[in-house]
Each structure stands twice: as structure tokens, then as C-alpha cells.
Design a protein around this motif. Structure first.
Motif, PDB file in Angstrom:
ATOM      1  N   TYR A  17       0.849  -1.201   0.000  1.00 40.76           N
ATOM      2  CA  TYR A  17       0.000   0.000   0.000  1.00 40.76           C
ATOM      3  C   TYR A  17       0.883   1.249   0.000  1.00 40.76           C
ATOM      4  CZ  TYR A  17      -3.506   3.449   1.400  1.00 40.76           C
ATOM      5  OH  TYR A  17      -4.326   4.568   1.440  1.00 40.76           O
ATOM      6  N   LEU A  18       1.966   1.185   0.756  1.00 37.70           N
ATOM      7  CA  LEU A  18       2.896   2.317   0.860  1.00 37.70           C
ATOM      8  C   LEU A  18       3.530   2.631  -0.493  1.00 37.70           C
ATOM      9  CD1 LEU A  18       3.995   4.184   3.147  1.00 37.70           C
ATOM     10  CD2 LEU A  18       6.000   2.686   3.236  1.00 37.70           C
ATOM     11  N   TYR A  19       3.942   1.568  -1.217  1.00 38.85           N
ATOM     12  CA  TYR A  19       4.559   1.778  -2.536  1.00 38.85           C
ATOM     13  C   TYR A  19       3.559   2.400  -3.503  1.00 38.85           C
ATOM     14  CZ  TYR A  19       6.656   1.060  -7.085  1.00 38.85           C
ATOM     15  OH  TYR A  19       7.151   1.291  -8.337  1.00 38.85           O
ATOM     16  N   LEU A  20       2.358   1.830  -3.562  1.00 42.67           N
ATOM     17  CA  LEU A  20       1.346   2.322  -4.499  1.00 42.67           C
ATOM     18  C   LEU A  20       0.948   3.761  -4.176  1.00 42.67           C
ATOM     19  CD1 LEU A  20      -0.228   1.379  -6.974  1.00 42.67           C
ATOM     20  CD2 LEU A  20      -2.056   0.611  -5.465  1.00 42.67           C
ATOM     21  N   SER A  21       0.859   4.051  -2.890  1.00 41.63           N
ATOM     22  CA  SER A  21       0.506   5.389  -2.442  1.00 41.63           C
ATOM     23  C   SER A  21       1.572   6.416  -2.850  1.00 41.63           C
ATOM     24  CB  SER A  21       0.328   5.385  -0.925  1.00 41.63           C
ATOM     25  OG  SER A  21      -0.124   6.625  -0.482  1.00 41.63           O
ATOM     26  N   SER A  22       2.842   6.054  -2.688  1.00 38.37           N
ATOM     27  CA  SER A  22       3.926   6.979  -3.052  1.00 38.37           C
ATOM     28  C   SER A  22       4.016   7.134  -4.576  1.00 38.37           C
ATOM     29  CB  SER A  22       5.269   6.516  -2.478  1.00 38.37           C
ATOM     30  OG  SER A  22       5.632   5.277  -3.019  1.00 38.37           O
ATOM     31  N   TYR A  23       3.710   6.049  -5.315  1.00 39.13           N
ATOM     32  CA  TYR A  23       3.717   6.122  -6.782  1.00 39.13           C
ATOM     33  C   TYR A  23       2.584   7.031  -7.264  1.00 39.13           C
ATOM     34  CZ  TYR A  23       4.360   4.618 -11.616  1.00 39.13           C
ATOM     35  OH  TYR A  23       4.611   4.595 -12.978  1.00 39.13           O
ATOM     36  N   TYR A  24       1.450   6.934  -6.598  1.00 39.36           N
ATOM     37  CA  TYR A  24       0.286   7.786  -6.902  1.00 39.36           C
ATOM     38  C   TYR A  24       0.648   9.268  -6.735  1.00 39.36           C
ATOM     39  CZ  TYR A  24      -4.598   9.491  -6.395  1.00 39.36           C
ATOM     40  OH  TYR A  24      -5.795  10.155  -6.531  1.00 39.36           O
TER      41      TYR A  24
ATOM     42  N   ILE B  79      -3.993   6.447 -15.763  1.00 42.49           N
ATOM     43  CA  ILE B  79      -3.252   5.733 -14.713  1.00 42.49           C
ATOM     44  C   ILE B  79      -3.477   6.354 -13.329  1.00 42.49           C
ATOM     45  CG2 ILE B  79      -1.044   7.006 -14.933  1.00 42.49           C
ATOM     46  CD1 ILE B  79       0.328   4.180 -14.719  1.00 42.49           C
ATOM     47  N   ILE B  80      -3.754   7.668 -13.292  1.00 42.79           N
ATOM     48  CA  ILE B  80      -3.989   8.332 -11.999  1.00 42.79           C
ATOM     49  C   ILE B  80      -5.325   7.907 -11.374  1.00 42.79           C
ATOM     50  CG2 ILE B  80      -4.390  10.580 -10.889  1.00 42.79           C
ATOM     51  CD1 ILE B  80      -2.118  11.711 -12.565  1.00 42.79           C
ATOM     52  N   PRO B  81      -6.450   8.002 -12.110  1.00 45.55           N
ATOM     53  CA  PRO B  81      -7.690   7.498 -11.507  1.00 45.55           C
ATOM     54  C   PRO B  81      -7.662   6.003 -11.208  1.00 45.55           C
ATOM     55  CG  PRO B  81      -8.070   8.230 -13.782  1.00 45.55           C
ATOM     56  CD  PRO B  81      -6.710   8.693 -13.388  1.00 45.55           C
ATOM     57  N   ALA B  82      -6.914   5.232 -12.006  1.00 41.76           N
ATOM     58  CA  ALA B  82      -6.785   3.789 -11.735  1.00 41.76           C
ATOM     59  C   ALA B  82      -6.128   3.565 -10.382  1.00 41.76           C
ATOM     60  CB  ALA B  82      -5.982   3.111 -12.840  1.00 41.76           C
ATOM     61  N   CYS B  83      -5.048   4.311 -10.126  1.00 38.10           N
ATOM     62  CA  CYS B  83      -4.355   4.234  -8.825  1.00 38.10           C
ATOM     63  C   CYS B  83      -5.322   4.549  -7.695  1.00 38.10           C
ATOM     64  CB  CYS B  83      -3.221   5.258  -8.792  1.00 38.10           C
ATOM     65  SG  CYS B  83      -1.611   4.546  -9.065  1.00 38.10           S
ATOM     66  N   ARG B  84      -6.137   5.556  -7.914  1.00 33.53           N
ATOM     67  CA  ARG B  84      -7.096   5.972  -6.884  1.00 33.53           C
ATOM     68  C   ARG B  84      -8.077   4.839  -6.550  1.00 33.53           C
ATOM     69  NH1 ARG B  84     -11.726  10.664  -7.582  1.00 33.53           N
ATOM     70  NH2 ARG B  84     -12.671  10.405  -5.523  1.00 33.53           N
ATOM     71  N   ILE B  85      -8.522   4.114  -7.578  1.00 28.68           N
ATOM     72  CA  ILE B  85      -9.468   3.008  -7.363  1.00 28.68           C
ATOM     73  C   ILE B  85      -8.796   1.879  -6.571  1.00 28.68           C
ATOM     74  CG2 ILE B  85     -10.897   1.231  -8.470  1.00 28.68           C
ATOM     75  CD1 ILE B  85     -11.220   3.242 -10.861  1.00 28.68           C
ATOM     76  N   TYR B  86      -7.591   1.496  -6.972  1.00 23.03           N
ATOM     77  CA  TYR B  86      -6.880   0.411  -6.271  1.00 23.03           C
ATOM     78  C   TYR B  86      -6.582   0.794  -4.822  1.00 23.03           C
ATOM     79  CZ  TYR B  86      -6.184  -1.957 -10.754  1.00 23.03           C
ATOM     80  OH  TYR B  86      -6.386  -2.589 -11.950  1.00 23.03           O
ATOM     81  N   LEU B  87      -6.118   2.023  -4.610  1.00 24.05           N
ATOM     82  CA  LEU B  87      -5.805   2.473  -3.245  1.00 24.05           C
ATOM     83  C   LEU B  87      -7.065   2.519  -2.379  1.00 24.05           C
ATOM     84  CD1 LEU B  87      -3.202   5.292  -4.004  1.00 24.05           C
ATOM     85  CD2 LEU B  87      -2.766   3.231  -2.642  1.00 24.05           C
ATOM     86  N   SER B  88      -8.176   2.954  -2.963  1.00 26.16           N
ATOM     87  CA  SER B  88      -9.444   2.992  -2.221  1.00 26.16           C
ATOM     88  C   SER B  88      -9.863   1.583  -1.814  1.00 26.16           C
ATOM     89  CB  SER B  88     -10.541   3.633  -3.077  1.00 26.16           C
ATOM     90  OG  SER B  88     -10.226   4.977  -3.370  1.00 26.16           O
TER      91      SER B  88
ATOM     92  N   ARG C 182      -8.839  -3.078   4.033  1.00 24.40           N
ATOM     93  CA  ARG C 182      -7.733  -3.133   5.000  1.00 24.40           C
ATOM     94  C   ARG C 182      -6.585  -4.009   4.481  1.00 24.40           C
ATOM     95  NH1 ARG C 182     -12.027  -5.011   7.544  1.00 24.40           N
ATOM     96  NH2 ARG C 182     -10.949  -6.920   8.246  1.00 24.40           N
ATOM     97  N   ALA C 183      -6.444  -4.080   3.149  1.00 23.20           N
ATOM     98  CA  ALA C 183      -5.363  -4.876   2.548  1.00 23.20           C
ATOM     99  C   ALA C 183      -4.055  -4.087   2.555  1.00 23.20           C
ATOM    100  CB  ALA C 183      -5.735  -5.259   1.113  1.00 23.20           C
ATOM    101  N   LYS C 184      -3.000  -4.752   2.942  1.00 25.52           N
ATOM    102  CA  LYS C 184      -1.679  -4.099   2.981  1.00 25.52           C
ATOM    103  C   LYS C 184      -0.892  -4.332   1.689  1.00 25.52           C
ATOM    104  CE  LYS C 184      -0.952  -4.084   8.015  1.00 25.52           C
ATOM    105  NZ  LYS C 184      -2.272  -4.563   8.445  1.00 25.52           N
ATOM    106  N   ASN C 185      -1.298  -5.368   0.929  1.00 26.63           N
ATOM    107  CA  ASN C 185      -0.572  -5.712  -0.301  1.00 26.63           C
ATOM    108  C   ASN C 185      -1.516  -5.931  -1.473  1.00 26.63           C
ATOM    109  OD1 ASN C 185       2.194  -5.943   0.766  1.00 26.63           O
ATOM    110  ND2 ASN C 185       1.361  -7.665   1.938  1.00 26.63           N
ATOM    111  N   ILE C 186      -0.993  -5.701  -2.674  1.00 28.83           N
ATOM    112  CA  ILE C 186      -1.747  -6.008  -3.897  1.00 28.83           C
ATOM    113  C   ILE C 186      -0.883  -6.883  -4.797  1.00 28.83           C
ATOM    114  CG2 ILE C 186      -1.089  -3.751  -4.907  1.00 28.83           C
ATOM    115  CD1 ILE C 186      -3.731  -3.918  -6.544  1.00 28.83           C
ATOM    116  N   TYR C 187      -1.401  -8.073  -5.128  1.00 27.78           N
ATOM    117  CA  TYR C 187      -0.729  -8.980  -6.052  1.00 27.78           C
ATOM    118  C   TYR C 187      -1.242  -8.696  -7.464  1.00 27.78           C
ATOM    119  CZ  TYR C 187       0.838 -11.637  -1.987  1.00 27.78           C
ATOM    120  OH  TYR C 187       1.440 -12.010  -0.803  1.00 27.78           O
ATOM    121  N   VAL C 188      -0.363  -8.857  -8.450  1.00 25.98           N
ATOM    122  CA  VAL C 188      -0.747  -8.497  -9.821  1.00 25.98           C
ATOM    123  C   VAL C 188      -0.549  -9.680 -10.779  1.00 25.98           C
ATOM    124  CG1 VAL C 188      -0.475  -6.785 -11.670  1.00 25.98           C
ATOM    125  CG2 VAL C 188      -0.026  -6.129  -9.283  1.00 25.98           C
ATOM    126  N   PRO C 189      -1.537 -10.566 -10.856  1.00 26.50           N
ATOM    127  CA  PRO C 189      -1.442 -11.664 -11.826  1.00 26.50           C
ATOM    128  C   PRO C 189      -1.674 -11.108 -13.227  1.00 26.50           C
ATOM    129  CG  PRO C 189      -3.565 -11.710 -10.704  1.00 26.50           C
ATOM    130  CD  PRO C 189      -2.776 -10.608 -10.068  1.00 26.50           C
TER     131      PRO C 189
END
Length: 298
Positions: A226-233, A258-267, A273-280
């Protein structure tokens, strides 16, 4: 000994782009089938921009669609594709002239387009290798972000427990067409379905999260925090559109969504309450190939 290679194709007509995936399925004796991607072509036709603002597909994009489908028909021919499926999602589903455009494309190119709803879309994606990544002892919220909508599916005990499609997509967000009420509905629903579980992991799919994952240079199978995605956003927002294209090497049609996409994933991560996102690396096109194969073997 029996050995056979079959070739299938999938056409995914989304709100932000149109993709053609050509894949082979190798069948050898009683062994499990092996699926292999042969070619993936993506054309950046933003149908959602037309549909979400004017309610129909405009003439310019209609002509671009016809040309794209003509080229896809030729590519399928030279690849010697046996069978194909062409599915259209959110944008064509909502276009007042969606069926009319589908008829025109059928007449001009011979390609038959099926316009599907959100639940059908989620069911096709579920046919992918998603299940091989889902462990019985873990809980996952699968989030597939598109230009017109986002599909959410909760997996627990190795099976889908709840699924819903919301009209929260990247192209809609760019056009300021997602209400606070809809955001609230998504938040309440996700919190409600995730509440019984102590720990939830996110599974993210879609072109944007694939792009972010690739740029992170993480080794395959490792999640983004979450921290990585948030800082990338935050980094994305600090750049202008032109800087994102130049410095981050993003495609022109990716540098804004890509900016609104980040917002959706972070939301989704925050609400679940997920701390990680896996990307298959899976999507609708992969599911279409599997669905053709499954229908063929019956």
C-alpha cells in the motif's frame, strides 16, 4: 500418442482500448492443456470518451473501430485461428448506437461482437489462471479496473463469495462522472463483505496496474505494498501529463487514466484493509480464450 495444437483468438472491446489476443492451446496425450500467448495487439480507441459524454459512439471512433476489426480479421486469418470470440463491455453496453455499430462491423468485417454485462465479464475473468493463485486459507478481493467500470470479487475458502460491478472506471473519473454517492456505495459494500475476515489481500488486474507493476521491477509473484502504491500515486500527480509521457515512458492513452486507476486500487485497499496487492497477468482476453477451449472440448 496424441498431439495437437489449436489456435484461438479473443477480442476485448473496452472503454479505453480494443485488444486482440491470439493464443495456442497444446494438447498432448492425457496431459493438462498448455496455453500460450502468440500475439497481443492493442489499439487505443477511447470509446468511453464518446459514450460517457454523448451517450453514443461518434463517427470518428466508429470508423477507427471498423479499420481495427478489418486488421484483426486479417491477423486472425494469417495466424490460422480456428475460433474467436469478440466481447464488448461497458462503453458499447451503454452506447445508444452500440447494437448498430456491432451490426456495421459484422457487415464490413465479418466479425461478430457480443455485448456483455458486468457479471458475464466477471465470470469470464474467473475462467483464467486466477484460481491457481488463490489459496484456500487466504482471503482475496479481486479488483479489475476498466475505463467504464470496476469489477470486484471476494474469494474465501478457495471460492467466490461475492461479486459486484460498479460504474467507477478510469475514463468516467477523468470526465468527473462518478458521484460521491457511488463511491460511498462501493465503500460500504467492500467494507461489509470484508468485515468478517481478519486479513484480506488484493488481486489487481487491468492495464494500469500491470504497467505500475512492471515499472516497480518487482520479481514475479511479489506484491506491491500500500505504501509503494501510495507513493507512486503521489509521484504521478506531481508530474504533468507531458512529463508522465516523457519521463515515465507512458503511452499517451495511459498517461492520464493511470492516476484514476491508482485511486481506485488504493481505495479498495483502504476499504478492505489490505496491505498488499498482487498483480497476476490476466484479463478478459485470457478468460475468453479459456471459455472457447472449454466450449470446444465438450
Amino acid at each position: 500418442m496424441s498431439f495437437r495444437i489449436r489456435k484461438y483468438a479473443a477480442i476485448d472491446i473496452g472503454s479505453n482500448a480494443i485488444r486482440l489476443l491470439v493464443a495456442s492451446v497444446t494438447l498432448f496425450d492425457e496431459e493438462p492443456p498448455v496455453f500460450k500467448k502468440i500475439s497481443l495487439v492493442r489499439v487505443p480507441i477511447r470509446l468511453g470518451q464518446d459514450v460517457f459524454t454523448t451517450k453514443e459512439i461518434g463517427e470518428v471512433n466508429m470508423n477507427r473501430m471498423v479499420k481495427s476489426m478489418e486488421s484483426y480479421a486479417l491477423l486472425m486469418d494469417v495466424h490460422k485461428v480456428e475460433k474467436y470470440k469478440a466481447y464488448a463491455t461497458s462503453a458499447m453496453r451503454e452506447a445508444q448506437n452500440g447494437e448498430e455499430v456491432a451490426r456495421l462491423i459484422k457487415k464490413k468485417t465479418g466479425i461478430n461482437i457480443e455485448i456483455i454485462d458486468g457479471s458475464h465479464e466477471a465470470a469470464i475473468i474467473a475462467m483464467t489462471d486466477l484460481h491457481s493463485m488463490i489459496h484456500d486459507n487466504k482471503v482475496y478481493l479481486y479488483v479489475d479496473v476498466g475505463g467504464g467500470s470496476t469489477e470486484f470479487t471476494l474469494f474465501a475458502d478457495g471460492e467466490a463469495k461475492a461479486s459486484r460491478s460498479f460504474k467507477i472506471g478510469t475514463v468516467r473519473l477523468l470526465n468527473d462522472m462518478v458521484t460521491k454517492k457511488l463511491w460511498s456505495e462501493a465503500e460500504v459494500w467492500i467494507k461489509e463483505i470484508c468485515q468478517p475476515y481478519a486479513k484480506v489481500e488484493l488481486l489487481g488486474s487491468g492495464g494500469n496496474i500491470n504497467n505500475i507493476y512492471k515499472s516497480s521491477e518487482k520479481s514475479t509473484g511479489k506484491p506491491l505494498s500500500y505504501l509503494y502504491l501510495s507513493s507512486y500515486y503521489e509521484k504521478l500527480q506531481s508530474y504533468t501529463y507531458e512529463e508522465r509521457v516523457y519521463y515515465l515512458n507512458l503511452n499517451q492513452d495511459r498517461a492520464d487514466v493511470i492516476i484514476p486507476a491508482c485511486r481506485i486500487y488504493l481505495s479498495a485497499m483502504k476499504w478492505s484493509r489490505a496491505k498488499n496487492i498482487y498483480v497476476p497477468k490476466i484479463g478478459l482476453a485470457d478468460g475468453i480464450i479459456k471459455s472457447i477451449y472449454n466450449a470446444d472440448k465438450r
